[in-house]
Design an enzyme around this catalytic site. Structure first.
Site, PDB file in Angstrom:
ATOM      1  N   ASP A  32       1.295  -4.953 -20.420  1.00 38.62           N
ATOM      2  CA  ASP A  32       2.378  -5.883 -20.106  1.00 38.62           C
ATOM      3  C   ASP A  32       2.239  -6.458 -18.697  1.00 38.62           C
ATOM      4  O   ASP A  32       2.769  -7.536 -18.405  1.00 38.62           O
ATOM      5  CB  ASP A  32       3.741  -5.183 -20.211  1.00 38.62           C
ATOM      6  CG  ASP A  32       4.252  -5.104 -21.642  1.00 38.62           C
ATOM      7  OD1 ASP A  32       3.772  -5.857 -22.500  1.00 38.62           O
ATOM      8  OD2 ASP A  32       5.138  -4.259 -21.908  1.00 38.62           O
TER       9      ASP A  32
ATOM     10  N   HIS B 131       0.851  -1.185   0.000  1.00 36.57           N
ATOM     11  CA  HIS B 131       0.000   0.000   0.000  1.00 36.57           C
ATOM     12  C   HIS B 131       0.885   1.232   0.000  1.00 36.57           C
ATOM     13  O   HIS B 131       1.853   1.301   0.757  1.00 36.57           O
ATOM     14  CB  HIS B 131      -0.895   0.009   1.243  1.00 36.57           C
ATOM     15  CG  HIS B 131      -1.682   1.269   1.399  1.00 36.57           C
ATOM     16  ND1 HIS B 131      -2.412   1.828   0.372  1.00 36.57           N
ATOM     17  CD2 HIS B 131      -1.859   2.107   2.467  1.00 36.57           C
ATOM     18  CE1 HIS B 131      -3.013   2.934   0.800  1.00 36.57           C
ATOM     19  NE2 HIS B 131      -2.683   3.124   2.052  1.00 36.57           N
TER      20      HIS B 131
ATOM     21  N   HIS C 137       0.886   5.830  -0.976  1.00 33.27           N
ATOM     22  CA  HIS C 137       0.149   7.027  -1.399  1.00 33.27           C
ATOM     23  C   HIS C 137       0.916   7.661  -2.565  1.00 33.27           C
ATOM     24  O   HIS C 137       1.061   8.888  -2.614  1.00 33.27           O
ATOM     25  CB  HIS C 137       0.003   8.013  -0.229  1.00 33.27           C
ATOM     26  CG  HIS C 137      -0.999   7.584   0.804  1.00 33.27           C
ATOM     27  ND1 HIS C 137      -1.755   8.469   1.522  1.00 33.27           N
ATOM     28  CD2 HIS C 137      -1.389   6.350   1.214  1.00 33.27           C
ATOM     29  CE1 HIS C 137      -2.555   7.808   2.361  1.00 33.27           C
ATOM     30  NE2 HIS C 137      -2.340   6.522   2.195  1.00 33.27           N
TER      31      HIS C 137
ATOM     32  N   HIS D 204      -8.615   7.446  -1.387  1.00 34.63           N
ATOM     33  CA  HIS D 204      -7.575   6.971  -0.494  1.00 34.63           C
ATOM     34  C   HIS D 204      -6.279   6.761  -1.296  1.00 34.63           C
ATOM     35  O   HIS D 204      -5.469   7.685  -1.364  1.00 34.63           O
ATOM     36  CB  HIS D 204      -8.064   5.688   0.198  1.00 34.63           C
ATOM     37  CG  HIS D 204      -7.159   5.201   1.279  1.00 34.63           C
ATOM     38  ND1 HIS D 204      -7.600   4.439   2.334  1.00 34.63           N
ATOM     39  CD2 HIS D 204      -5.827   5.345   1.458  1.00 34.63           C
ATOM     40  CE1 HIS D 204      -6.584   4.169   3.129  1.00 34.63           C
ATOM     41  NE2 HIS D 204      -5.509   4.696   2.624  1.00 34.63           N
TER      42      HIS D 204
ATOM     43  N   TYR E 200       8.714 -13.483 -23.719  1.00 33.40           N
ATOM     44  CA  TYR E 200       9.505 -12.333 -23.299  1.00 33.40           C
ATOM     45  C   TYR E 200      10.529 -12.788 -22.256  1.00 33.40           C
ATOM     46  O   TYR E 200      10.242 -13.650 -21.444  1.00 33.40           O
ATOM     47  CB  TYR E 200       8.588 -11.254 -22.710  1.00 33.40           C
ATOM     48  CG  TYR E 200       9.302 -10.027 -22.226  1.00 33.40           C
ATOM     49  CD1 TYR E 200       9.471  -8.917 -23.062  1.00 33.40           C
ATOM     50  CD2 TYR E 200       9.820  -9.964 -20.942  1.00 33.40           C
ATOM     51  CE1 TYR E 200      10.119  -7.783 -22.614  1.00 33.40           C
ATOM     52  CE2 TYR E 200      10.486  -8.832 -20.493  1.00 33.40           C
ATOM     53  CZ  TYR E 200      10.637  -7.748 -21.334  1.00 33.40           C
ATOM     54  OH  TYR E 200      11.294  -6.623 -20.883  1.00 33.40           O
TER      55      TYR E 200
END
Lengths: 236, 236, 236, 236
Positions: free
Chosen positions: B120, B95, B97, B172, B229
Site C-alpha cells: 500500500d 531518520h 532508530h 545503522h 482509495y
C-alpha cells in the site's frame, strides 16, 4: 436513516483503536440491517480522531450502491457485502491489519487451534486463503477477495462460519465477523491474541500438539446447547 | 524566517515520539523550501520535551551552512541534504532508530514486500545498503551515508524513490522521506510496522511466498493514475 | 458476609487488568476463609469495568455450593476448590490466559528455572501438566483440571506447592496461588515475566544452561530461614 | 546528609519505572560522593510508589556499614560498592531485571555490538560473566557478584569500563554504570533497547555481520576527543 446502527458501527470502529488493532486508518467495521437490506460502513481513509457517527455510509446490500452519505465508503465494502450474502447469520464484519494476524496471513499459515483461548471462540483453525488468481486481482478485486474467502470457508474447508468467525486473506490480513459489529470486533481481538500466542508457542516448541478433546469441550462449554459459561441469558 | 515550515518540522519531530519511533533524542525530521533552497531540521541532541519550534535550525541546501539558529543542527544533516538533492520530488526526510526497522538494518536484510500493508505504501522491498568503505567512514561520514543511500536506490536497485520512500542503512537504521515532513513520519511508521510483521511472519514460516499480483494491485489502488482509495482529492 | 475478603478478592481481580494479565473477562481470582471453610470468587463472564465487590460469590469449600451471591461463580470454581483442598497453606488462587505463560502451556513446555528472576519466587521449573484423558474432559471437567494439577505437582514432580506456586495446564493456561489473593496475582505476574524472558532467552541461545547454585541461593535468600532480602518482618 | 544526592538517586530509581525497566521492586540505583566516601542507595524491597527521597540509605564505601537511614539498604549493595571501588570514574550504578537484557543474561550471551545504536554508547560487546563458583555463591554472594563483574571487565575482556558501561551477570541480569545516577539509568535503557534489537536481528539473520569501521566511528563521534554530536559543552 439507521441512526442506531450508525452509532453502533461508529463506536465499533473506534474500538479497533482502543483494542490496538489498527494504526492510522487501517481498518473498517460494518453492520447490517437485514430486514431493510442495508449495510452501514466506515468511510474510506478518514482519520479515526475526526470521524463522526454521521460520517458512516449506508450501502445497498444487493447493488452495492451508496444509499446515504457524502463520503466514499471503505474500499473494502464489496468484500463485506459478499460475506453478508454468503453467511446469512452474521450481523457485523471487521477488517484490520492487526500485527500478529496479518503476519500469519503474510506467512500463508492458518492460525492453528492449539489452546482453549482459541477453542473458546473459534471451533476450527482460522484458515488462510489460497493465492488469488490474475483474473481475480485484475477483475473486481475487492469483490473477488470476498469470493475467495467464502470459497475457502464453505467449499475448501467446509467450516461453519458461525462457529469459526474469522479468516486470513493470504499476503493481506484478517477479516472477522459476528452476531453484531461489536462481536465482530471482539472476535478480531481474540484472533489477534491467538495469533500472538501461537507465534510464541511455535517458537518455544515447533512440534507442539493440541489435545483434540479440549477443542470440543471448550467450544461447547460456551456455545453449545448446554453452555454453562457466564450468566443466564448472556451471549458469548 | 520559514516560521510555517519550522512549525511543521517541529510537530513532525514530536510525532516521532507519539508514534513510538524514538526514545531519548534518537531521531530527526527535516523539511525543505525548494524555492528558497533552504532546509529546516531538528537541532542535535536536544530533548524532545524541552524543544521548541524556534529551536529548529535553517540550513542552506547547497552549502550545508547554518543560515539561522543558535543550536547545532542534527549531526545527520549532511545525509538529509544529499537525499534532497538526489530525489527532487521529496519534501521531508526522517531518520530514526525504531526497533524493528533498525533490527533489519543490523541484520543486513531488506524489509521484503510480503503483504498488502507494505504494498500500500512501498512498491518494492525496502532495500538495505551495502557496507560502507573505509574511505567513506573516515571521510565526510554523514555525507557519504547519503551517497551510499542514493547509490543503493538509484544505481544498484534502480528504484523510484517516490514509490519506495525508505531505506535501511546497514548496521545503522532506517531513513524515510515523503511529500511533506508529516508524510515522511507516516512512512517511517509504516516501515516500522512492516518490519515487525515481517519478523513475525518469517519466524512463523521461513519459506513464505508473496503473490506478486498483489504488489501491483495495492500500490496502484492507492497511488496509480486510477487510484480509488480514500476520498476525492485526498493524498496518500 | 466476608466483606473484607470480598474486597480483597475484588481488588485482586482488578489488579489482573492493571498488570496486563487479562483482556476481556479472561481471568479469575479467589480467596479463602479457612476457618469458615468458605471461598470468595469472581462471578463468571462479568466485565471488569462494571464489576463490584458485592458481585463476588461465596462458595462452600467442601460442597462447592453457592452460599451467597446472585451471580454464577466463575466456571473455573471447581478447579480453585481442588487446589485449596490439596494445598493446605494457600490463601488465594489465580487463573489467567496471560500471553507468554499461555503460549508455554500451548507449547506443552515447562517454564524453566533459568535465572534468578525465576529462582527468587519459584524454586523449581513451573511444570506443564500431561494431556487430560477422555474421561477427565467429558466428566466433571473443571474439577478434573484441578486433579490433574494436583497430580502433576504432588505425585509426578513431587514439588512443594508453597515453594513453586504455579502450574501450566497443557493447551490451556496458567494457574498460580499464594499466601493471599494479592500474592497469587503477584506470582501470576512473575510467571508471565519469566515466560516472556524464557521465550527470548531460548530464541537467542537454544542450548543455554542454568547455574544450579543460583537456584538454591536466590530462593533461600528471600524465603529460607535466614532470608535477608527486604525489610524486617516483610513477607515475600 | 547528602540531601541533593539522595534526591538524585531517588529520582533515578523512579526513572527505572518510567523507562519500563522494572516491575515491582526489581531494580536499584545508587550514587556516590567520592570525596566523603559515601554511597546513597535505594532501600531493599520497598515499593516505588510509596518510596520517598528520605528513605534512601547512606552506606560507607569502605566498610559497607549503614551510616544513615532506618531501612535496610538494597541486598545488592555489596555489588555496587565493589564496582565503585574498581571503576574509579563512575558516579552511579544501576541494577535491573529488564526483559531483554535479562534474557541475554539467562542465555549466557554477550549483547553484541551489531549497530550504531550500540556503538553510540558502548564501545565493545556488553559482556556476560562466567558461571559463579560454589565458593562464590555460598560465600559473600553479593560481594562476589561484584568481583566476578570486575574480573570479567578488567581481566578477562580487558574492557575500559568508562567506554563500555554495562555488564550481564550470567543467569541473573544486567548492571550498568555511568557519570551520574541518571547517566547509569540512561545506559540501562540503551542496553535494554540494544538487547531487544539484537534478539530481533539474530532471529531475522543468524549470520549477520557488523561493519567494524562503524564501531570506531560512532563511539568516537560522541565520546572521542573530537566529538561533534550534540550542542557545545553537552555531555553524552
Amino acid at each position: 436513516m439507521l441512526e442506531e446502527l450508525k452509532e453502533k458501527v461508529f463506536k465499533a470502529n473506534l474500538d479497533l483503536v482502543k483494542q490496538n488493532l489498527v494504526i492510522f486508518t487501517w481498518g473498517n467495521v460494518s453492520g447490517i440491517d437485514r430486514e431493510k437490506g442495508l449495510v452501514v460502513i466506515k468511510p474510506s481513509g478518514v482519520d479515526y480522531d475526526v470521524m463522526k457517527a454521521s460520517d458512516m455510509v449506508v450501502v445497498d446490500l444487493e447493488s452495492g450502491k451508496v444509499v446515504e452519505g457524502d463520503l466514499n465508503p471503505s474500499s473494502d465494502t464489496p468484500t463485506h457485502l459478499v460475506l453478508y450474502k454468503a453467511f446469512p447469520n452474521i450481523q457485523g464484519v471487521v477488517h484490520t491489519h492487526s500485527t500478529y494476524a496479518t503476519a500469519f496471513a503474510q506467512a500463508g499459515r492458518d492460525i492453528p487451534n492449539i489452546g482453549t483461548t482459541h477453542a473458546d471462540y473459534f471451533y476450527k483453525d482460522i484458515p488462510c486463503t489460497r493465492d488469488m488468481t490474475e483474473a481475480e486481482v485484475k477483475g473486481n478485486y475487492e469483490l473477488e477477495t470476498g469470493n475467495v474467502i467464502v470459497d475457502e470457508i464453505l467449499n475448501i474447508r467446509k467450516i461453519n462460519p458461525d462457529h469459526t468467525p474469522a479468516v486470513l486473506v493470504k499476503n493481506h490480513g484478517p477479516f472477522s465477523w459476528g452476531t453484531s459489529p461489536d462481536n465482530a470486533v471482539y472476535n478480531a481481538k481474540v484472533m489477534e491474541q491467538c495469533a500472538k500466542m501461537a507465534f510464541v508457542a511455535f517458537s518455544v516448541n515447533p512440534n507442539l500438539t493440541m489435545n483434540p478433546l479440549l477443542v470440543e469441550k471448550h467450544y461447547m462449554r460456551k456455545h453449545g446447547p448446554n453452555a454453562y459459561y457466564g450468566q443466564k441469558g448472556q451471549k458469548h
